[in-house]
Write a protein that holds these residues in place. Structure first.
Motif, PDB file in Angstrom:
ATOM      1  N   ASP A  53      -3.259  38.500 -36.860  1.00 58.71           N
ATOM      2  CA  ASP A  53      -3.314  39.746 -37.634  1.00 58.71           C
ATOM      3  C   ASP A  53      -4.456  39.734 -38.640  1.00 58.71           C
ATOM      4  O   ASP A  53      -4.796  40.766 -39.205  1.00 58.71           O
ATOM      5  CB  ASP A  53      -1.986  39.983 -38.348  1.00 58.71           C
ATOM      6  CG  ASP A  53      -1.593  38.829 -39.263  1.00 58.71           C
ATOM      7  OD1 ASP A  53      -2.027  37.684 -39.011  1.00 58.71           O
ATOM      8  OD2 ASP A  53      -0.849  39.082 -40.222  1.00 58.71           O
ATOM      9  N   LYS A  54      -5.047  38.572 -38.834  1.00 59.88           N
ATOM     10  CA  LYS A  54      -6.154  38.457 -39.796  1.00 59.88           C
ATOM     11  C   LYS A  54      -7.512  38.585 -39.097  1.00 59.88           C
ATOM     12  O   LYS A  54      -8.546  38.338 -39.702  1.00 59.88           O
ATOM     13  CB  LYS A  54      -6.063  37.109 -40.514  1.00 59.88           C
ATOM     14  CG  LYS A  54      -4.782  36.944 -41.324  1.00 59.88           C
ATOM     15  CD  LYS A  54      -4.672  35.555 -41.919  1.00 59.88           C
ATOM     16  CE  LYS A  54      -3.352  35.395 -42.684  1.00 59.88           C
ATOM     17  NZ  LYS A  54      -3.203  34.018 -43.225  1.00 59.88           N
ATOM     18  N   THR A  55      -7.470  38.948 -37.810  1.00 61.57           N
ATOM     19  CA  THR A  55      -8.709  39.063 -37.035  1.00 61.57           C
ATOM     20  C   THR A  55      -9.009  40.537 -36.780  1.00 61.57           C
ATOM     21  O   THR A  55      -8.246  41.426 -37.158  1.00 61.57           O
ATOM     22  CB  THR A  55      -8.567  38.336 -35.691  1.00 61.57           C
ATOM     23  OG1 THR A  55      -7.629  39.063 -34.873  1.00 61.57           O
ATOM     24  CG2 THR A  55      -8.063  36.905 -35.890  1.00 61.57           C
ATOM     25  N   GLU A  56     -10.107  40.789 -36.089  1.00 60.70           N
ATOM     26  CA  GLU A  56     -10.493  42.146 -35.704  1.00 60.70           C
ATOM     27  C   GLU A  56     -10.008  42.491 -34.296  1.00 60.70           C
ATOM     28  O   GLU A  56     -10.457  43.469 -33.691  1.00 60.70           O
ATOM     29  CB  GLU A  56     -12.023  42.289 -35.772  1.00 60.70           C
ATOM     30  CG  GLU A  56     -12.602  42.162 -37.173  1.00 60.70           C
ATOM     31  CD  GLU A  56     -12.019  43.232 -38.104  1.00 60.70           C
ATOM     32  OE1 GLU A  56     -11.989  44.417 -37.701  1.00 60.70           O
ATOM     33  OE2 GLU A  56     -11.564  42.861 -39.207  1.00 60.70           O
ATOM     34  N   GLY A 140      -2.916  45.573 -34.478  1.00 60.00           N
ATOM     35  CA  GLY A 140      -4.295  45.130 -34.570  1.00 60.00           C
ATOM     36  C   GLY A 140      -5.262  46.265 -34.852  1.00 60.00           C
ATOM     37  O   GLY A 140      -4.887  47.324 -35.383  1.00 60.00           O
ATOM     38  N   ASN A 141      -6.492  46.068 -34.454  1.00 62.41           N
ATOM     39  CA  ASN A 141      -7.618  46.918 -34.803  1.00 62.41           C
ATOM     40  C   ASN A 141      -7.516  48.272 -34.091  1.00 62.41           C
ATOM     41  O   ASN A 141      -7.787  48.392 -32.906  1.00 62.41           O
ATOM     42  CB  ASN A 141      -8.913  46.186 -34.416  1.00 62.41           C
ATOM     43  CG  ASN A 141     -10.137  46.879 -34.961  1.00 62.41           C
ATOM     44  OD1 ASN A 141     -10.179  48.097 -35.100  1.00 62.41           O
ATOM     45  ND2 ASN A 141     -11.162  46.093 -35.250  1.00 62.41           N
ATOM     46  N   GLU A 142      -7.153  49.300 -34.850  1.00 59.20           N
ATOM     47  CA  GLU A 142      -6.976  50.631 -34.269  1.00 59.20           C
ATOM     48  C   GLU A 142      -8.306  51.242 -33.854  1.00 59.20           C
ATOM     49  O   GLU A 142      -8.388  51.951 -32.846  1.00 59.20           O
ATOM     50  CB  GLU A 142      -6.264  51.543 -35.270  1.00 59.20           C
ATOM     51  CG  GLU A 142      -5.873  52.871 -34.684  1.00 59.20           C
ATOM     52  CD  GLU A 142      -5.012  53.696 -35.637  1.00 59.20           C
ATOM     53  OE1 GLU A 142      -4.808  54.891 -35.353  1.00 59.20           O
ATOM     54  OE2 GLU A 142      -4.563  53.143 -36.659  1.00 59.20           O
ATOM     55  N   LYS A 143      -9.364  50.942 -34.608  1.00 58.03           N
ATOM     56  CA  LYS A 143     -10.682  51.517 -34.284  1.00 58.03           C
ATOM     57  C   LYS A 143     -11.169  51.043 -32.921  1.00 58.03           C
ATOM     58  O   LYS A 143     -11.687  51.829 -32.132  1.00 58.03           O
ATOM     59  CB  LYS A 143     -11.697  51.139 -35.370  1.00 58.03           C
ATOM     60  CG  LYS A 143     -11.468  51.844 -36.694  1.00 58.03           C
ATOM     61  CD  LYS A 143     -12.549  51.457 -37.703  1.00 58.03           C
ATOM     62  CE  LYS A 143     -12.328  52.182 -39.037  1.00 58.03           C
ATOM     63  NZ  LYS A 143     -13.355  51.777 -40.035  1.00 58.03           N
ATOM     64  N   ILE A 144     -11.014  49.754 -32.673  1.00 55.35           N
ATOM     65  CA  ILE A 144     -11.489  49.242 -31.381  1.00 55.35           C
ATOM     66  C   ILE A 144     -10.652  49.794 -30.240  1.00 55.35           C
ATOM     67  O   ILE A 144     -11.143  50.030 -29.138  1.00 55.35           O
ATOM     68  CB  ILE A 144     -11.500  47.693 -31.388  1.00 55.35           C
ATOM     69  CG1 ILE A 144     -12.363  47.181 -30.222  1.00 55.35           C
ATOM     70  CG2 ILE A 144     -10.112  47.109 -31.285  1.00 55.35           C
ATOM     71  CD1 ILE A 144     -12.562  45.682 -30.245  1.00 55.35           C
TER      72      ILE A 144
END
Length: 851
Positions: A53-56, A140-144
């Motif tokens: 969770d601390k990653t992209e 995780g990363n919603e943008k990606i």
């Protein structure tokens, strides 16, 4: 607190136990939703536990998990998505995360990709593209994740037509693996025609077209009608329930409803009844759901191709009549309300379909048909005009393939015949019938029609000649339509079916003689099969008795066509060369009986001489010049009757210069579907028991046995044998058995037959039954044996014969799925028929041995 694999396994076990306890009271959607939520929450917790969770990165559910269709044994399919390649340290964490899930007992389908890799792999592989289209962000990363979604929708990423064609091709290949029918008796819930994959096809097409994922959304998009939605929803719910129950009783992932599993699933779903009634009721509903889904999947894919992919042109319209026309090689309606206004015109549609072999039925026509059928208030057969049109269908070109079979597929047969509904999807819980009753019936009709094709003349010479000579095949087609229509009601299905076809024929205006013929065919449709396979057809009394029941050559011609079609349509493996020889002999003997009259028994001398003549011709054509007169002078007429000319010639080449004491020869040249074994030696005590035990000990099956003894006490026996799975013997196995039988007969020691279990057989209960026939005979006793089939059964039976000192004159070995139906001709120690005391003792001993 950090989770351990053991703790997760315990959570999974508790969830499964709860599902089992509450299964019957809980809505299937809630069960699937709760399991999906369990997986979602667990993955999110573990994502944090492994500090991902601390990653992209983004954790994305894909495939069935992306659709939120999680069953107890479903794969856990997900994508770990990144913008750039992951560092070695991050890759190590990801690997630990995935391995942890494996350690927890999940079947993990994990992919780790960058956006660029998703784009490249998705463009290359339709399966990957489909999984990505069904993606759902877990954490995780919603943008990606939004970037991933954006990658999937450009026109050049699997454009709609290419995507559609690829998915339809997948379906075509899948259908071929399942013989293009939903009605295989051990179906795959997911992959069989009409299974969940057909539903997914509808989802995928709608998803690629308009980005909707559920049936509710597809309905709102206008792609399906409310009536179609209701039928799909109902059918999907039942398949979901069956699949969930199946996964609860299995330890490893599988979607096949095998016989033993059907029993447990039926119990879990609450289907009850005596014997196998609960299973058969569940499977009937299951097959009806498959048929609903398969038909609607076909209709909706056709609709999509016609309305969204094809370049719609105002192609030339060719009128067929006032209600139908052809446009773009498809049958369209000129009056879209005609099915509602005049239901009999439904039959016109299929008449046009048969008369126009290059056309298909437009999806809009099918949808109007489906709607009209759902609103019919009474069977179509109650309308006089519909009755006329229905009968005319049977004389059209390719009537069965182009009219009757599509009528069944789209529900018209059910709408026409009230009795048809009862056999739709009706299975018989046995190992003999490979299809449901309705599917089997359609296959009988299709097989009859195939007798008109040139390639059938070699395989079915008598039926092809007879059937092509009929000026009107309607009587036979209708008899075939009704021959099993009363199955599942209880009682004698043949007699009940005869009553049904009589009522149908009277309603449809047939003459009295035609009605009697159809009723007789339905009531006696098993007569020829039983006589050929479970009676001594070389006995003139058996032939006379059969001829008296048949009465005339017209009925004989009709009956052999129906019988052969019935056998071929039961299972693709049932028909073979030795059965063809049996039926040919019975047919020719019966014709001979009719020709000479019914006042006396036929003289078999002519057949004996003809077989000798043909055998000599074969020997001469092979360059064999030795004199067979001395050999044949030692043989009884029975020997020449019970063997084909090819077999007689083979035996002659083996025996003319043979000087040893025992000859065992095995060949694949004579029996299509089996292996011929010829045994020649001086007769000895318990000979048949020794042979049967050796065959069983070497793990072979005996399918047929022709027992002959020469005038000077030598046996000339012919057996048809196969491996236990039904295939002919390969060379090494043939030589192995030849040696084994030779050793047994020389040593006099009968091998012990080990217990050869069959997992499938343990789910069937067949009580041993012994019947004695032809009680007026003094020269021998005829006996029928019905028992649960198993490897080594014949060895056990022959052991009883040996212990009682009985002599076997002839045997016919018939296996009907899990049931053995065998025929034996026996004498006692004195060479005469068994006494009443001896018969009773034999019956008791057989039941004690086999039960």
């Amino acid at each position: 607190m950090l989770l351990t694999p053991q703790q997760v396994k315990s959570q999974k076990d508790r969830l499964k136990q709860s599902e089992l306890e509450h299964f019957s009271q809980t809505d299937i959607n809630s069960l699937i939703s709760d399991r999906t939520l369990f997986c979602d929450n667990l993955l999110k917790q573990l994502w944090a536990q492994f500090e991902l969770d601390k990653t992209e990165l983004a954790l994305v559910a894909v495939g069935g998990y992306g659709r939120k269709e999680m069953f107890p044994l479903s794969d856990l399919d997900f994508l770990i998505l990144s913008e750039q390649q992951n560092s070695p340290e991050l890759a190590q964490k990801i690997s630990q995360f995935i391995q942890f899930l494996w350690d927890c007992g999940f079947d993990v389908g994990a992919a780790v990709r960058t956006l660029a890799e998703c784009d490249a792999e998705g463009r290359k592989d339709i399966t990957i593209a489909t999984n990505l289209l069904e993606s759902r962000l877990l954490i995780g990363n919603e943008k990606i994740f939004k970037k991933l979604t954006a990658l999937l929708w450009p026109p050049d990423f699997w454009d709609r037509e290419t995507f559609f064609n690829a998915k339809v091709q997948e379906k075509t290949e899948r259908y071929q693996r399942y013989h293009n029918t939903s009605y295989n008796l051990e179906p795959d819930i997911k992959h069989s025609p009409g299974g969940l994959r057909d539903l997914h096809l509808i989802y995928w097409i709608a998803l690629r077209h308009s980005n909707v994922m559920t049936l509710d959304e597809i309905l709102q998009s206008g792609f399906i009608y409310p009536e179609e939605y209701s039928l799909l929803q109902e059918s999907q719910q039942f398949l979901f329930k069956v699949r969930f129950a199946l996964h609860l009783i299995l330890k490893r992932y599988d979607n096949r409803l095998l016989f033993d599993r059907q029993i447990k699933v039926a119990e879990l779903l609450g289907f009850e009844g005596e014997g196998n009634q609960g299973v058969e009721r569940m499977m009937k509903r299951f097959f009806q759901a498959l048929n609903n889904i398969s038909s609607l999947s076909d209709l909706l894919t056709k609709h999509y191709r016609e309305h969204f992919l094809r370049q719609v042109s105002c192609g030339k319209i060719e009128a067929l009549d006032s209600n139908f026309a052809i446009q773009n090689n498809e049958i369209v309606l000129r009056n879209e309300h005609i099915f509602m206004q005049q239901p009999d015109t439904i039959l016109d549609l299929f008449a046009h379909h048969a008369n126009q072999p290059q056309t298909e039925i437009h999806s809009a026509t099918l949808r109007k048909l489906h709607l009209a059928l759902s609103q019919l208030q009474a069977p179509l057969s109650q309308q006089p005009l519909a009755r006329e049109k229905f009968l005319r269908l049977f004389n059209l070109p390719k009537a069965i393939r182009r009219a009757i079979s599509p009528m069944h597929k789209y529900g018209v047969l059910t709408a026409y015949l009230p009795q048809w509904k009862a056999i739709e999807g009706l299975m018989q819980f046995d190992l003999f019938h490979a299809y449901t009753v309705d599917e089997h019936t359609l296959r009988v009709l299709q097989k009859l029609e195939s007798f008109l094709e040139e390639d059938q003349r070699e395989l079915h010479p008598i039926c092809a000649r007879i059937f092509s000579a009929f000026s009107d095949r309607t009587l036979l087609y209708i008899a075939a339509l009704f021959h099993d229509i009363a199955k599942g009601r209880g009682g004698d299905h043949a007699k009940l079916g005869a009553q049904d076809v009589s009522e149908f024929a009277q309603q449809h205006g047939f003459e009295r003689r035609e009605i009697e013929t159809m009723a007789w065919l339905v009531e006696q449709h098993l007569l020829m099969s039983i006589t050929a396979q479970r009676r001594d057809i070389h006995d003139p009394e058996v032939v006379l008795n059969f001829a008296e029941k048949v009465k005339n050559k017209v009925r004989l011609d009709l009956l052999i066509c129906l019988t052969v079609a019935d056998i071929c349509a039961t299972s693709s493996t049932l028909w073979n060369s030795w059965k063809r020889a049996l039926f040919t002999s019975l047919y020719e003997y019966t014709n001979q009986q009719f020709a000479q009259g019914m006042d006396e028994l036929i003289d078999t001398d002519e057949q004996v001489q003809d077989n000798k003549k043909q055998a000599l011709a074969l020997l001469q054509s092979q360059g064999f010049m030795d004199d067979v007169t001395a050999l044949w002078a030692r043989c009884s007429d029975d020997y020449f009757l019970r063997n084909t000319p090819k077999q007689l010639a083979w035996h002659a080449t083996l025996l003319t210069d043979f000087c040893d004491d025992i000859l065992v020869k095995i060949s694949n040249r004579f029996s299509q579907g089996g292996t011929d074994m010829f045994l020649y030696c001086q007769d000895q005590a318990q000979l048949f028991h020794k042979v049967a035990s050796t065959v069983a000990a070497k793990k072979f099956s005996i399918h047929s046995a022709q027992i002959s003894t020469s005038l000077d006490g030598y046996v000339l026996d012919t057996f048809v044998i196969t491996e236990l799975n039904g295939i002919p013997l390969k060379n090494a196995r043939r030589r192995e058995l030849e040696s084994a039988i030779t050793d047994t007969l020389r040593s006099g020691k009968t091998p012990k037959v080990g217990t050869l279990g069959n997992q499938k057989l343990q789910h069937f209960n067949v009580q041993t039954e012994v019947r004695f026939l032809a009680m007026n005979r003094s020269d021998h006793t005829e006996m029928e044996l019905f028992a649960l089939d198993k490897a080594g059964l014949l060895a056990e039976v022959s052991q009883v014969f040996a212990e009682l000192g009985l002599n076997l004159l002839n045997a016919k070995i018939t296996t009907i799925g899990e049931k053995a139906e065998d025929f034996f001709m026996l004498t006692n120690k004195n060479g005469t028929a068994l006494t009443e005391t001896e018969r009773k003792e034999l019956e008791v001993r057989l039941k004690n041995q086999l039960n």
